[in-house]
Write a protein that holds these residues in place. Sequence first.
Motif, PDB file in Angstrom:
ATOM      1  N   LEU A  46       6.016  32.153   8.848  1.00  0.00           N
ATOM      2  CA  LEU A  46       4.745  31.775   9.465  1.00  0.00           C
ATOM      3  C   LEU A  46       4.651  32.296  10.900  1.00  0.00           C
ATOM      4  N   ALA A  47       5.757  32.269  11.629  1.00  0.00           N
ATOM      5  CA  ALA A  47       5.757  32.805  12.995  1.00  0.00           C
ATOM      6  C   ALA A  47       5.541  34.318  12.972  1.00  0.00           C
ATOM      7  N   ALA A  48       6.194  35.010  12.045  1.00  0.00           N
ATOM      8  CA  ALA A  48       6.001  36.461  11.929  1.00  0.00           C
ATOM      9  C   ALA A  48       4.549  36.790  11.600  1.00  0.00           C
ATOM     10  N   ASN A  49       3.935  35.993  10.724  1.00  0.00           N
ATOM     11  CA  ASN A  49       2.522  36.211  10.404  1.00  0.00           C
ATOM     12  C   ASN A  49       1.642  35.965  11.624  1.00  0.00           C
ATOM     13  N   ALA A  50       1.943  34.920  12.407  1.00  0.00           N
ATOM     14  CA  ALA A  50       1.152  34.635  13.604  1.00  0.00           C
ATOM     15  C   ALA A  50       1.232  35.795  14.594  1.00  0.00           C
ATOM     16  N   VAL A  51       2.422  36.368  14.723  1.00  0.00           N
ATOM     17  CA  VAL A  51       2.629  37.487  15.651  1.00  0.00           C
ATOM     18  C   VAL A  51       1.977  38.760  15.120  1.00  0.00           C
ATOM     19  N   THR A  52       2.092  38.998  13.831  1.00  0.00           N
ATOM     20  CA  THR A  52       1.590  40.241  13.234  1.00  0.00           C
ATOM     21  C   THR A  52       0.088  40.208  12.992  1.00  0.00           C
ATOM     22  N   HIS A  53      -0.417  39.106  12.430  1.00  0.00           N
ATOM     23  CA  HIS A  53      -1.818  39.060  12.007  1.00  0.00           C
ATOM     24  C   HIS A  53      -2.696  38.170  12.873  1.00  0.00           C
ATOM     25  N   GLY A  54      -2.101  37.265  13.641  1.00  0.00           N
ATOM     26  CA  GLY A  54      -2.885  36.317  14.420  1.00  0.00           C
ATOM     27  C   GLY A  54      -2.822  36.534  15.908  1.00  0.00           C
ATOM     28  N   GLY A  58      -2.322  38.103  25.257  1.00  0.00           N
ATOM     29  CA  GLY A  58      -2.320  37.081  26.287  1.00  0.00           C
ATOM     30  C   GLY A  58      -2.320  35.648  25.771  1.00  0.00           C
ATOM     31  N   ARG A  59      -2.353  35.475  24.459  1.00  0.00           N
ATOM     32  CA  ARG A  59      -2.363  34.130  23.880  1.00  0.00           C
ATOM     33  C   ARG A  59      -1.083  33.887  23.105  1.00  0.00           C
ATOM     34  N   ASP A  60      -0.584  32.667  23.171  1.00  0.00           N
ATOM     35  CA  ASP A  60       0.638  32.278  22.479  1.00  0.00           C
ATOM     36  C   ASP A  60       0.333  31.748  21.088  1.00  0.00           C
ATOM     37  N   PHE A  61       1.379  31.553  20.303  1.00  0.00           N
ATOM     38  CA  PHE A  61       1.247  30.786  19.062  1.00  0.00           C
ATOM     39  C   PHE A  61       2.041  29.503  19.256  1.00  0.00           C
ATOM     40  N   GLU A  62       1.756  28.521  18.426  1.00  0.00           N
ATOM     41  CA  GLU A  62       2.387  27.208  18.579  1.00  0.00           C
ATOM     42  C   GLU A  62       3.089  26.793  17.295  1.00  0.00           C
ATOM     43  N   LEU A  63       4.269  26.238  17.445  1.00  0.00           N
ATOM     44  CA  LEU A  63       5.041  25.675  16.330  1.00  0.00           C
ATOM     45  C   LEU A  63       5.067  24.171  16.500  1.00  0.00           C
ATOM     46  N   ARG A  64       4.795  23.448  15.416  1.00  0.00           N
ATOM     47  CA  ARG A  64       4.896  21.992  15.413  1.00  0.00           C
ATOM     48  C   ARG A  64       5.705  21.582  14.184  1.00  0.00           C
ATOM     49  N   HIS A  74       7.155  18.444   7.896  1.00  0.00           N
ATOM     50  CA  HIS A  74       5.854  19.084   8.059  1.00  0.00           C
ATOM     51  C   HIS A  74       6.020  20.214   9.077  1.00  0.00           C
ATOM     52  N   ILE A  75       5.606  21.425   8.713  1.00  0.00           N
ATOM     53  CA  ILE A  75       5.726  22.611   9.568  1.00  0.00           C
ATOM     54  C   ILE A  75       4.326  23.159   9.799  1.00  0.00           C
ATOM     55  N   GLU A  76       3.974  23.379  11.054  1.00  0.00           N
ATOM     56  CA  GLU A  76       2.680  23.976  11.391  1.00  0.00           C
ATOM     57  C   GLU A  76       2.895  25.135  12.354  1.00  0.00           C
ATOM     58  N   VAL A  77       2.204  26.237  12.098  1.00  0.00           N
ATOM     59  CA  VAL A  77       2.165  27.349  13.046  1.00  0.00           C
ATOM     60  C   VAL A  77       0.691  27.675  13.278  1.00  0.00           C
ATOM     61  N   SER A  78       0.298  27.625  14.547  1.00  0.00           N
ATOM     62  CA  SER A  78      -1.095  27.883  14.922  1.00  0.00           C
ATOM     63  C   SER A  78      -1.180  29.134  15.782  1.00  0.00           C
ATOM     64  N   ASP A  79      -2.225  29.924  15.541  1.00  0.00           N
ATOM     65  CA  ASP A  79      -2.505  31.071  16.404  1.00  0.00           C
ATOM     66  C   ASP A  79      -3.969  31.015  16.797  1.00  0.00           C
ATOM     67  N   THR A  80      -4.403  31.924  17.647  1.00  0.00           N
ATOM     68  CA  THR A  80      -5.762  31.851  18.190  1.00  0.00           C
ATOM     69  C   THR A  80      -6.727  32.855  17.573  1.00  0.00           C
ATOM     70  N   ARG A  81      -6.364  33.436  16.468  1.00  0.00           N
ATOM     71  CA  ARG A  81      -7.233  34.427  15.828  1.00  0.00           C
ATOM     72  C   ARG A  81      -7.844  33.834  14.564  1.00  0.00           C
ATOM     73  N   ALA A  82      -9.054  33.349  14.667  1.00  0.00           N
ATOM     74  CA  ALA A  82      -9.701  32.650  13.562  1.00  0.00           C
ATOM     75  C   ALA A  82     -10.176  33.580  12.453  1.00  0.00           C
ATOM     76  N   PRO A  86      -5.269  33.989   6.281  1.00  0.00           N
ATOM     77  CA  PRO A  86      -4.563  34.412   5.064  1.00  0.00           C
ATOM     78  C   PRO A  86      -5.265  33.849   3.837  1.00  0.00           C
ATOM     79  N   PRO A  87      -5.003  34.425   2.677  1.00  0.00           N
ATOM     80  CA  PRO A  87      -5.592  33.896   1.452  1.00  0.00           C
ATOM     81  C   PRO A  87      -5.062  32.492   1.169  1.00  0.00           C
ATOM     82  N   ALA A  88      -5.842  31.725   0.432  1.00  0.00           N
ATOM     83  CA  ALA A  88      -5.437  30.365   0.081  1.00  0.00           C
ATOM     84  C   ALA A  88      -4.236  30.390  -0.859  1.00  0.00           C
TER      85      ALA A  88
END
Length: 142
Positions: A46-54, A58-64, A74-82, A86-88
Amino acid sequence: MFTQRFSSTPLGARLARHLAATQLHAWGIPYRTALSDTATLIVAELAANAVTHGRVPGRDFELRLIHAPHVHLHIEVSDTRAERRPPARGEAPSPSPLTDTGRGLLLVDALADRWEVVDRISRGVALPGKTVRAELDLRPSA
């Protein structure tokens, strides 16, 4: 709960994986156990996807991480590219056997008990981007 922001770089993704493993160990999920390895692999993908696709410059991604002992992890990775969602679950196309990429969500789908993509929200406020959530069910040890 563990929450941390990381730079949207390969180094940030690698650090997210390492800190996730460290946090799991602190919660009593030892390094190199099946649960730790599964969770850190999901975080890595999920982190690799956030870095590659999201990534937005200048914006970070977040891990929770949220650990409810004997219930779920529960694992969450958020990025700022809406706009690059990814596909469902179950809709990811199969990658060509000749490519080196495109298998991250297939791994998450195979390893997580549940996963989904949702709008990014923090404290009830909509933020730019998306969050990919994955859950692992935890069973009490016998």
